[in-house]
Design an enzyme around this catalytic site. Sequence first.
Site: not given
Length: 114
Positions: A31-32, A87, A93, A100, A102
């Site tokens: 994740d960025i 999410n 959010g 995807h 997390h």
Amino acid sequence: MADLTLFQMIEKGQIPADFVHEDDLCFAIRDINPQAPTHVLIIPRKPIARLNEAQAEDAALLGHLLLTAQTVAAKCGLEKGYRVIINNGPDAGETVPHVHVHILGGKTMGERLV
Ligand code: 5GP
């Protein structure tokens, strides 16, 4: 042709990302904006917008995403555990409309929602 999702642009190399895993059905990137020392996104190549848009025919793919968490955790050294989050929709959010998973780990997570 439909617009590509952000994650499809990453998949095609149009946006750089740090890939942790790739297979025929999905890929995983860091994740960025990591929310834990390890924060990886597992993304299906099929651009299902969100969990709520998945169909019965996607059951095996969704299962594959969860099993890929094991692979990601092993590659990232998350022997002590990890958290798995999806999410779905604005109240959760969700910001990228391409489903995807997390994977968060590398610290003890004290805060709990459930
Ligand atoms: P969501 O909020 O939809 O559940 O998760 C989207 C995630 O994508 C966020 O954690 C966000 O930091 C991450 N993200 C957004 N843009 C990029 C990007 O360009 N590259 C990477 N690697 N992650 C991104």
